[in-house]
Enzyme design. Structure first.
Site, PDB file in Angstrom:
ATOM      1  N   CYS A   1       0.822  -1.209   0.000  1.00 30.18           N
ATOM      2  CA  CYS A   1       0.000   0.000   0.000  1.00 30.18           C
ATOM      3  C   CYS A   1       0.859   1.263   0.000  1.00 30.18           C
ATOM      4  O   CYS A   1       2.022   1.254   0.391  1.00 30.18           O
ATOM      5  CB  CYS A   1      -0.912   0.002   1.224  1.00 30.18           C
ATOM      6  SG  CYS A   1      -2.257   1.220   1.115  1.00 30.18           S
TER       7      CYS A   1
ATOM      8  N   ASP B   1      -5.884  -2.928  11.615  1.00 30.52           N
ATOM      9  CA  ASP B   1      -4.726  -2.040  11.622  1.00 30.52           C
ATOM     10  C   ASP B   1      -4.539  -1.450  13.011  1.00 30.52           C
ATOM     11  O   ASP B   1      -5.454  -1.469  13.842  1.00 30.52           O
ATOM     12  CB  ASP B   1      -4.953  -0.922  10.598  1.00 30.52           C
ATOM     13  CG  ASP B   1      -3.682  -0.189  10.200  1.00 30.52           C
ATOM     14  OD1 ASP B   1      -2.591  -0.576  10.674  1.00 30.52           O
ATOM     15  OD2 ASP B   1      -3.786   0.765   9.414  1.00 30.52           O
TER      16      ASP B   1
END
Length: 225
Positions: free
Chosen positions: A9, A135
């Site tokens: 990412c 996360d």
């Protein structure tokens, strides 16, 4: 053989997109949140996504974006999966995504607070999401290089279905991702800062090492009786 999917990412350069795809990434994430140092606008995301082979999925990351912003990004990257990383409700996620698959980020407190986060309830609340990306809760909506306590949650619980829809994220590196995959056994892993030379600039050697470490974990799990 068991195969954990891999998402890299926060890419901002064509060379990094091409290297990650060639090294074996399954998905590439583009951050469309202006507050991020890895931010790219819709036009830039579209230009970068054109460097992806057909078998690699583009993922567009949004934080409390407007419907117009999401529509503009999807015009630029028509086949993208959407990732919602802000305060979006299940209804808002569904409305913004329409018929497209979408992921929802769960921001877990770091340190002792992880256990107080009800991940099972969160996963059920966002049951329409293709995946729940777990996360660490850090300022800036991800990319902070911190991990949460992986032992805080019952990953094998049927309400969570880690192997089918959990994306493990937050502080992953080539050095620790093998342990993360072995413990959590997620559907996918997601990395940003852990493979960077600078914010938004990926280190090709670390990208390659990260993917190799995931594959070693997969091999170990496959061989385990």
């Amino acid at each position: 053989m068991r195969r954990t999917r891999i998402k890299i990412c926060g890419l901002t350069r064509e060379a990094d997109v091409e290297h990650a795809a060639a090294a074996g990434a399954d998905a590439i994430g583009f951050v469309l949140y202006p507050g991020s140092p890895r931010y790219v606008d819709a036009r830039r995301a579209g230009a970068l996504a054109r460097h992806l082979p057909a078998c690699v999925t583009p993922v567009l990351l949004f934080v409390n974006a407007s419907a117009d912003d999401v529509a503009a990004a999807l015009d630029a990257v028509p086949h993208a999966v959407l990732q919602f990383h802000g305060d979006e409700t299940p209804a808002q996620c569904a409305a913004l995504a329409g018929a497209r698959p979408w992921w929802r980020a769960a921001r877990v407190p770091v340190g002792a607070g992880a256990g107080a986060f009800d991940l099972l309830e969160y996963a059920e609340r966002y049951a329409a999401a293709q995946a729940v990306l777990v996360d660490a809760h850090v300022p800036g909506y991800g990319g902070g290089g911190q991990s949460f306590d992986w032992t805080a949650f019952p990953w094998s619980h049927p309400r969570l279905r880690a192997a089918d829809r959990v994306v493990l994220s937050g502080g992953l590196t080539p050095e620790n991702v093998t342990d993360g995959v072995r413990l959590v056994r997620p559907w996918a892993v997601d990395v940003s800062s852990g493979v960077e030379a600078a914010k938004g600039i990926k280190d090709p050697a670390r990208v390659t090492a990260f993917i190799a470490a995931v594959r070693r974990a997969d091999q170990t799990l496959t061989e385990t009786p």
